[in-house]
Design a protein around this motif. Structure first.
Motif, PDB file in Angstrom:
ATOM      1  N   GLY A   1      60.181   9.463 -57.848  1.00  0.00           N
ATOM      2  CA  GLY A   1      59.049  10.073 -57.166  1.00  0.00           C
ATOM      3  C   GLY A   1      58.167   8.997 -56.569  1.00  0.00           C
ATOM      4  O   GLY A   1      58.248   7.825 -56.945  1.00  0.00           O
ATOM      5  N   VAL A   2      57.328   9.397 -55.640  1.00  0.00           N
ATOM      6  CA  VAL A   2      56.446   8.446 -54.975  1.00  0.00           C
ATOM      7  C   VAL A   2      55.068   9.084 -54.787  1.00  0.00           C
ATOM      8  O   VAL A   2      54.956  10.206 -54.296  1.00  0.00           O
ATOM      9  N   LEU A   3      54.036   8.351 -55.197  1.00  0.00           N
ATOM     10  CA  LEU A   3      52.654   8.709 -54.886  1.00  0.00           C
ATOM     11  C   LEU A   3      52.074   7.650 -53.969  1.00  0.00           C
ATOM     12  O   LEU A   3      52.602   6.535 -53.879  1.00  0.00           O
ATOM     13  N   GLU A   4      50.986   7.987 -53.309  1.00  0.00           N
ATOM     14  CA  GLU A   4      50.317   7.030 -52.433  1.00  0.00           C
ATOM     15  C   GLU A   4      48.849   6.919 -52.818  1.00  0.00           C
ATOM     16  O   GLU A   4      48.201   7.931 -53.097  1.00  0.00           O
ATOM     17  N   ILE A   5      48.336   5.685 -52.847  1.00  0.00           N
ATOM     18  CA  ILE A   5      46.904   5.504 -53.038  1.00  0.00           C
ATOM     19  C   ILE A   5      46.272   5.206 -51.684  1.00  0.00           C
ATOM     20  O   ILE A   5      46.960   4.882 -50.714  1.00  0.00           O
ATOM     21  N   GLU A   6      44.969   5.324 -51.622  1.00  0.00           N
ATOM     22  CA  GLU A   6      44.261   5.135 -50.360  1.00  0.00           C
ATOM     23  C   GLU A   6      44.330   3.679 -49.909  1.00  0.00           C
ATOM     24  O   GLU A   6      44.266   2.752 -50.727  1.00  0.00           O
ATOM     25  N   GLU A   7      44.454   3.481 -48.604  1.00  0.00           N
ATOM     26  CA  GLU A   7      44.363   2.139 -48.050  1.00  0.00           C
ATOM     27  C   GLU A   7      42.926   1.644 -48.165  1.00  0.00           C
ATOM     28  O   GLU A   7      41.984   2.427 -48.114  1.00  0.00           O
TER      29      GLU A   7
ATOM     30  N   ASP B   1      40.162  -4.487 -42.076  1.00  0.00           N
ATOM     31  CA  ASP B   1      39.718  -3.095 -41.985  1.00  0.00           C
ATOM     32  C   ASP B   1      39.418  -2.803 -40.522  1.00  0.00           C
ATOM     33  O   ASP B   1      38.543  -3.435 -39.921  1.00  0.00           O
ATOM     34  N   PRO B   2      40.118  -1.848 -39.892  1.00  0.00           N
ATOM     35  CA  PRO B   2      39.941  -1.620 -38.456  1.00  0.00           C
ATOM     36  C   PRO B   2      38.585  -1.043 -38.065  1.00  0.00           C
ATOM     37  O   PRO B   2      38.281  -0.954 -36.873  1.00  0.00           O
ATOM     38  N   THR B   3      37.771  -0.655 -39.049  1.00  0.00           N
ATOM     39  CA  THR B   3      36.437  -0.144 -38.705  1.00  0.00           C
ATOM     40  C   THR B   3      35.469  -1.268 -38.364  1.00  0.00           C
ATOM     41  O   THR B   3      34.371  -1.013 -37.871  1.00  0.00           O
ATOM     42  N   PHE B   4      35.875  -2.524 -38.633  1.00  0.00           N
ATOM     43  CA  PHE B   4      35.062  -3.688 -38.282  1.00  0.00           C
ATOM     44  C   PHE B   4      35.668  -4.389 -37.065  1.00  0.00           C
ATOM     45  O   PHE B   4      36.886  -4.409 -36.907  1.00  0.00           O
TER      46      PHE B   4
ATOM     47  N   ALA C   1      49.244   0.320 -45.167  1.00  0.00           N
ATOM     48  CA  ALA C   1      50.351   1.261 -44.949  1.00  0.00           C
ATOM     49  C   ALA C   1      51.661   0.790 -45.565  1.00  0.00           C
ATOM     50  O   ALA C   1      52.460   1.606 -46.047  1.00  0.00           O
ATOM     51  N   ASP C   2      51.894  -0.524 -45.581  1.00  0.00           N
ATOM     52  CA  ASP C   2      53.185  -1.048 -46.043  1.00  0.00           C
ATOM     53  C   ASP C   2      53.294  -1.211 -47.550  1.00  0.00           C
ATOM     54  O   ASP C   2      54.389  -1.505 -48.057  1.00  0.00           O
TER      55      ASP C   2
ATOM     56  N   PRO D   1      51.782  -1.334 -54.480  1.00  0.00           N
ATOM     57  CA  PRO D   1      50.519  -1.952 -54.912  1.00  0.00           C
ATOM     58  C   PRO D   1      50.695  -3.043 -55.953  1.00  0.00           C
ATOM     59  O   PRO D   1      49.903  -3.981 -56.007  1.00  0.00           O
ATOM     60  N   TRP D   2      51.758  -2.946 -56.758  1.00  0.00           N
ATOM     61  CA  TRP D   2      51.982  -3.969 -57.788  1.00  0.00           C
ATOM     62  C   TRP D   2      52.222  -5.334 -57.173  1.00  0.00           C
ATOM     63  O   TRP D   2      51.866  -6.357 -57.756  1.00  0.00           O
ATOM     64  N   SER D   3      52.821  -5.386 -55.983  1.00  0.00           N
ATOM     65  CA  SER D   3      53.185  -6.661 -55.379  1.00  0.00           C
ATOM     66  C   SER D   3      51.976  -7.492 -54.981  1.00  0.00           C
ATOM     67  O   SER D   3      52.102  -8.679 -54.704  1.00  0.00           O
ATOM     68  N   VAL D   4      50.777  -6.882 -54.957  1.00  0.00           N
ATOM     69  CA  VAL D   4      49.562  -7.634 -54.635  1.00  0.00           C
ATOM     70  C   VAL D   4      49.284  -8.686 -55.703  1.00  0.00           C
ATOM     71  O   VAL D   4      48.828  -9.794 -55.406  1.00  0.00           O
ATOM     72  N   PHE D   5      49.587  -8.363 -56.966  1.00  0.00           N
ATOM     73  CA  PHE D   5      49.234  -9.287 -58.053  1.00  0.00           C
ATOM     74  C   PHE D   5      50.371  -9.522 -59.039  1.00  0.00           C
ATOM     75  O   PHE D   5      50.305 -10.444 -59.844  1.00  0.00           O
ATOM     76  N   GLU D   6      51.420  -8.735 -59.001  1.00  0.00           N
ATOM     77  CA  GLU D   6      52.530  -8.897 -59.931  1.00  0.00           C
ATOM     78  C   GLU D   6      53.815  -9.090 -59.114  1.00  0.00           C
ATOM     79  O   GLU D   6      54.323  -8.153 -58.509  1.00  0.00           O
ATOM     80  N   LYS D   7      54.326 -10.328 -59.083  1.00  0.00           N
ATOM     81  CA  LYS D   7      55.448 -10.657 -58.209  1.00  0.00           C
ATOM     82  C   LYS D   7      56.810 -10.363 -58.831  1.00  0.00           C
ATOM     83  O   LYS D   7      57.827 -10.410 -58.143  1.00  0.00           O
ATOM     84  N   GLN D   8      56.862 -10.077 -60.125  1.00  0.00           N
ATOM     85  CA  GLN D   8      58.138  -9.783 -60.750  1.00  0.00           C
ATOM     86  C   GLN D   8      58.640  -8.403 -60.336  1.00  0.00           C
ATOM     87  O   GLN D   8      57.852  -7.489 -60.094  1.00  0.00           O
ATOM     88  N   LEU D   9      59.957  -8.273 -60.243  1.00  0.00           N
ATOM     89  CA  LEU D   9      60.583  -6.994 -59.945  1.00  0.00           C
ATOM     90  C   LEU D   9      61.197  -6.460 -61.232  1.00  0.00           C
ATOM     91  O   LEU D   9      62.139  -7.042 -61.766  1.00  0.00           O
ATOM     92  N   PHE D  10      60.665  -5.368 -61.762  1.00  0.00           N
ATOM     93  CA  PHE D  10      61.172  -4.843 -63.022  1.00  0.00           C
ATOM     94  C   PHE D  10      60.728  -3.396 -63.209  1.00  0.00           C
ATOM     95  O   PHE D  10      59.998  -2.831 -62.385  1.00  0.00           O
TER      96      PHE D  10
END
Length: 268
Positions: free
Chosen positions: A71-77, A247-250, A50-51, A149-158
């Motif tokens: 603009g903002v899009l959302e991908i699935e968790e 994953d809350p289903t587990f 969610a975050d 989602p970029w912050s998972v693997f790309e730490k630069q802000l640009f």
């Protein structure tokens, strides 16, 4: 209590998947006791949640700063298998939203004249998807920042502007681990980076999708800091102090063990 005792804690789906509490009949300790984790069963760990699921962008690539035209899009968790899988999910979201037959846009989403998209070049990847891939935004500027989602693997802000290329290493998350601190309310304090915390163990959680299992061949027993207890609280947190995004289903299953220990203090 004079004999070793096994305690099995099962997480609840409707509560925090990384924090559990188990109620026990009151246990009184007549000698020095220690507790250790012997094993853990856990499900997938979400790297998109969610975050960080929002993908911000600006359709006017000539803008020097971010403005109200963002603009903002959302991908699935979920638990994505690789960095490429995350980027493909973003590219698909743009295609589904702005493509030839776009689905209905959210009220907050801007309406560009030229449909924005993400081009992905996988020519550098081998058959096992090892290596690098390249992305190129079209008709927009992509915003790289925290809590996306970029912050998972790309730490630069640009800003990645229209038709600029970015080369990204493809990380296979099924082959990585999540260093995790396991905390418990009844064990003695220990220091983590100079701060006192009731850390029971450090666990290498597996990032593979589905069920995962880790067993400690030589569990470390941490002294129990109370003489009587009837409730054990367990928390699983990452190196930033955030709850692990299971994953809350587990339902996570943790096997704890309590036994007498020698507790000699050397003050020399």
């Amino acid at each position: 209590m004079t004999q070793p005792r096994n305690l099995v804690i099962v997480g609840e789906n409707d509560q925090s998947p990384a924090k559990y509490a188990t109620q026990l009949d009151p246990i009184k300790l007549s000698q020095n006791m220690g507790m250790a984790i012997k094993s853990i069963f856990h499900g997938s760990i979400n790297n998109i949640y969610a975050d960080n699921k929002e993908v911000p962008f600006v359709v006017d690539a000539t803008l020097a700063t971010i403005s109200d035209r963002e603009g903002v899009l959302e991908i699935e968790e979920g638990s994505y298998t690789s960095t490429l899988a995350i980027v493909k999910a973003m590219a698909l979201e743009f295609k589904m939203t702005f493509g030839i037959n776009p689905r209905r846009r959210k009220p907050r989403l801007i309406k560009p004249i030229d449909p924005p998209s993400i081009e992905i070049d996988e020519s550098e990847l081998d058959i096992n998807e090892n290596g690098h891939f390249t992305i190129k935004p079209h008709h927009m500027t992509l915003i790289f920042r925290d809590k996306t989602p970029w912050s998972v693997f790309e730490k630069q802000l640009f800003l990645l502007r229209n038709r600029e290329e970015l080369r990204i290493k493809n990380i296979n998350y099924s082959k990585t681990i999540q260093p995790t601190f396991l905390y418990s309310n009844i064990v003695e304090n220990s220091y983590i980076n100079g701060k006192l915390s009731r850390n029971l163990s450090t666990i290498p959680l597996i990032m593979n999708s589905g069920w995962n299992f880790h067993e400690f061949s030589n569990p470390t027993y941490v002294p129990i800091d109370v003489k009587e207890f009837s409730k054990i609280i367990i928390e699983l947190r990452d190196m930033d102090g955030q709850y692990i995004k299971f994953d809350p289903t587990f339902k996570t299953i943790i096997n704890l063990h309590i036994k007498p220990i020698n507790r000699e203090v050397d003050m020399s």
